[in-house]
Motif scaffolding. Structure first.
Motif, short mmCIF file in Angstrom:
data_model
loop_
_atom_site.label_atom_id
_atom_site.label_comp_id
_atom_site.label_asym_id
_atom_site.label_seq_id
_atom_site.Cartn_x
_atom_site.Cartn_y
_atom_site.Cartn_z
N ARG A 102 0.84 -1.18 -0.12
CA ARG A 102 -0.11 0.00 -0.07
C ARG A 102 1.04 1.19 0.06
N GLU A 103 0.39 2.42 -0.17
CA GLU A 103 1.20 3.78 -0.56
C GLU A 103 1.55 4.07 1.00
N ALA A 104 2.94 4.58 1.01
CA ALA A 104 3.72 5.16 2.23
C ALA A 104 3.38 6.63 2.19
N ILE A 105 3.57 7.00 3.26
CA ILE A 105 3.60 8.72 3.57
C ILE A 105 4.61 9.35 2.24
N GLY A 106 4.10 10.23 1.80
CA GLY A 106 4.98 11.11 0.90
C GLY A 106 5.98 12.22 1.87
N ALA A 107 7.23 12.56 1.02
CA ALA A 107 7.99 13.49 1.69
C ALA A 107 7.42 14.56 2.31
N ALA A 108 6.69 15.40 1.50
CA ALA A 108 5.88 16.48 2.05
C ALA A 108 5.27 16.38 3.41
N ASP A 109 4.40 15.40 3.35
CA ASP A 109 3.38 14.95 4.59
C ASP A 109 4.45 14.63 5.53
N ALA A 110 5.12 13.87 5.25
CA ALA A 110 6.05 13.36 6.63
C ALA A 110 6.95 14.66 6.98
N GLU A 111 7.07 15.44 6.33
CA GLU A 111 8.01 16.79 6.78
C GLU A 111 6.64 17.43 7.66
N LYS A 112 5.67 17.79 7.41
CA LYS A 112 4.43 18.37 8.20
C LYS A 112 4.29 17.51 9.26
N LEU A 113 4.21 16.49 9.47
CA LEU A 113 3.75 15.54 10.46
C LEU A 113 5.00 15.82 11.45
#
Lengths: 123, 123
Positions: free
Chosen positions: B28-39
């Motif tokens: 399944r999909e993993a978190i993307g780079a931009a969302d990981a930065e925000k989180l």
């Protein structure tokens, strides 16, 4: 993790305020200092973009287990850097590491993220 | 926060391994780079013992609102240090600040902790 009781909020008397009520006493227990230290350590382990992506990549794999060989390229980081981040996650009890032959395999510790999320939501 | 799709894990061929299967593709999909930065930014805001205690003290008060005058003594930190930590929490969208008369009052942003916890548990 069991939370201990923080000292009750002290009464204090506001001066020169236009509000009638200030400094209401706490109505339930707040997290204690020792538990806050423990929770902060766990949160720091995941509060990094590369580590969040590593956890998510492992979780996204079948059986929630991923070979280290699959984790380096998606992040665009060097192997030593990825290994450092994986070690932080293992030390924090988020991932387990299993060396089989050439490769190390990483797996989510069951319930680790849910537990951390529960402590955060229950502050 | 909506997650974007991370690049798929590459196929790779293990050498000299005693296991039959390595490097299974992500299921399944993993978190993307931009969302990981925000989180990661949000998690860093709470990944500190003093800030966890401040959030918990505010949450423990009646109406989930606390006067700054109630938050300094329980932590055993100076007023400027407590103010700094409170500002980090306000900037991160965890607390709101309302100045009324002499005192500033801090309140939990409804759903902020639950949202953060949900993103963590759903990695």
């Amino acid at each position: 993790m069991s939370f201990t009781v923080a000292p009750p909020a002290p009464d204090s008397t506001p001066v020169d305020t236009d509000t009638a009520a200030c400094c209401a006493p706490a109505s339930r227990e707040a997290i204690g200092a020792a538990d806050a230290e423990k929770l902060a350590r766990s949160l720091k382990a995941v509060a990094d973009p590369a580590r969040l992506r590593l956890v998510s990549l492992v979780a996204a794999h079948a059986d929630e287990e991923a070979c280290v060989c699959d984790l380096t390229e998606p992040l665009g980081l060097s192997q030593p850097t990825v290994s450092h981040h994986l070690k932080v996650l293992v030390d924090a009890g988020i991932l387990t590491r299993d060396k089989r032959g050439t490769w190390a395999y990483y797996r989510l510790v069951p319930g680790a993220l849910d537990s951390l999320a529960g402590l955060l939501a229950g502050l």
